[in-house]
Design a protein around this motif. Structure first.
Motif, PDB file in Angstrom:
ATOM      1  N   ASP A   1      44.628  37.897  36.692  1.00 36.04           N
ATOM      2  CA  ASP A   1      43.968  36.820  37.422  1.00 36.04           C
ATOM      3  C   ASP A   1      44.484  36.766  38.867  1.00 36.04           C
ATOM      4  O   ASP A   1      45.399  37.506  39.247  1.00 36.04           O
ATOM      5  N   ASP A   2      43.875  35.892  39.670  1.00 34.05           N
ATOM      6  CA  ASP A   2      44.190  35.851  41.098  1.00 34.05           C
ATOM      7  C   ASP A   2      45.669  35.583  41.369  1.00 34.05           C
ATOM      8  O   ASP A   2      46.258  36.159  42.280  1.00 34.05           O
TER       9      ASP A   2
ATOM     10  N   ALA B   1      41.681  49.709  38.712  1.00 33.26           N
ATOM     11  CA  ALA B   1      41.278  48.359  39.120  1.00 33.26           C
ATOM     12  C   ALA B   1      41.824  47.398  38.078  1.00 33.26           C
ATOM     13  O   ALA B   1      41.597  47.579  36.895  1.00 33.26           O
ATOM     14  N   TRP B   2      42.546  46.373  38.539  1.00 36.28           N
ATOM     15  CA  TRP B   2      43.215  45.472  37.590  1.00 36.28           C
ATOM     16  C   TRP B   2      42.371  44.243  37.328  1.00 36.28           C
ATOM     17  O   TRP B   2      42.739  43.129  37.684  1.00 36.28           O
ATOM     18  N   LYS B   3      41.234  44.491  36.664  1.00 36.26           N
ATOM     19  CA  LYS B   3      40.304  43.396  36.375  1.00 36.26           C
ATOM     20  C   LYS B   3      40.895  42.405  35.383  1.00 36.26           C
ATOM     21  O   LYS B   3      40.450  41.275  35.279  1.00 36.26           O
ATOM     22  N   SER B   4      41.876  42.842  34.610  1.00 36.02           N
ATOM     23  CA  SER B   4      42.434  41.963  33.578  1.00 36.02           C
ATOM     24  C   SER B   4      43.412  40.943  34.154  1.00 36.02           C
ATOM     25  O   SER B   4      43.761  39.980  33.484  1.00 36.02           O
TER      26      SER B   4
ATOM     27  N   SER C   1      43.121  42.944  47.421  1.00 35.95           N
ATOM     28  CA  SER C   1      41.833  43.525  47.029  1.00 35.95           C
ATOM     29  C   SER C   1      42.025  44.948  46.517  1.00 35.95           C
ATOM     30  O   SER C   1      41.318  45.388  45.614  1.00 35.95           O
TER      31      SER C   1
ATOM     32  N   ARG D   1      43.075  44.608  42.949  1.00 35.24           N
ATOM     33  CA  ARG D   1      41.943  44.138  42.136  1.00 35.24           C
ATOM     34  C   ARG D   1      40.911  45.243  41.929  1.00 35.24           C
ATOM     35  O   ARG D   1      40.398  45.433  40.839  1.00 35.24           O
ATOM     36  N   GLU D   2      40.601  45.992  42.995  1.00 35.50           N
ATOM     37  CA  GLU D   2      39.514  46.978  42.937  1.00 35.50           C
ATOM     38  C   GLU D   2      39.997  48.382  42.599  1.00 35.50           C
ATOM     39  O   GLU D   2      39.190  49.254  42.291  1.00 35.50           O
TER      40      GLU D   2
END
Ligand code: HEC
Length: 121
Positions: free
Chosen positions: A98-99, A93-96, A80, A83-84
């Motif tokens: 994927d999981d 934040a690594w919004k680009s 998290s 990601r955030e």
């Protein structure tokens, strides 16, 4: 009426079972490639926090090669965090990603300090 209740309960349970799909991480090699591409500039190629941008960072990246930094962190927390990002610092934040990529990166940084092997270069 009982069968109906039971049916509904069963349905509810099987919905729970389906739950969240387990996070499948990208391969260690793919995680390493992502790390070099996106993270090493700040965190350093070896993960020691000595990347080329370190000097310009207000809050310094931690030294992943020291086991101490991750002692109180779980993989879930690392995912998290990646990601955030970390508001108030340069950690983006690594919004680009994927999981699967984030899961791979979390394991990668987690193990820099010597997951199984106790590597300390
Ligand atoms: C622009 C510089 C920069 C980039 C690029 C960057 N980080 Fe960070 N990162 C930081 C900084 C600075 C911190 C320390 C934040 C703090 O002190 O709160 C940090 C903190 C972290 C932490 C938390 C360490 C802790 O002790 O809580 C993790 C994990 C992390 N980064 C992983 C990554 C990953 C994985 C990538 C690449 C996908 C990445 N970072 C890319 C600057 C960066």
């Amino acid at each position: 009426m009982r069968w109906l209740t039971r049916g509904i309960l069963l349905l509810a349970f099987s919905a729970c079972d389906a739950g969240e799909p387990a996070v499948v991480a990208v391969s260690p090699a793919a995680a390493r490639a992502l790390y070099v591409e996106s993270c090493a500039i700040c965190h350093g190629d070896r993960g020691d926090g000595q990347g080329p941008r370190r000097r310009s960072l207000f809050r310094k990246p931690p030294d992943f090669t020291r086991q101490a930094w991750r002692q109180d962190k779980s993989l879930e927390e690392l995912r998290s965090l990646i990601r955030e990002g970390r508001p108030g610092s340069d950690m983006p934040a690594w919004k680009s990603l994927d999981d699967a990529e984030i899961a791979g990166l979390a394991v990668y940084v987690y193990e820099i300090g010597g997951g199984a092997g106790g590597r300390s270069e």
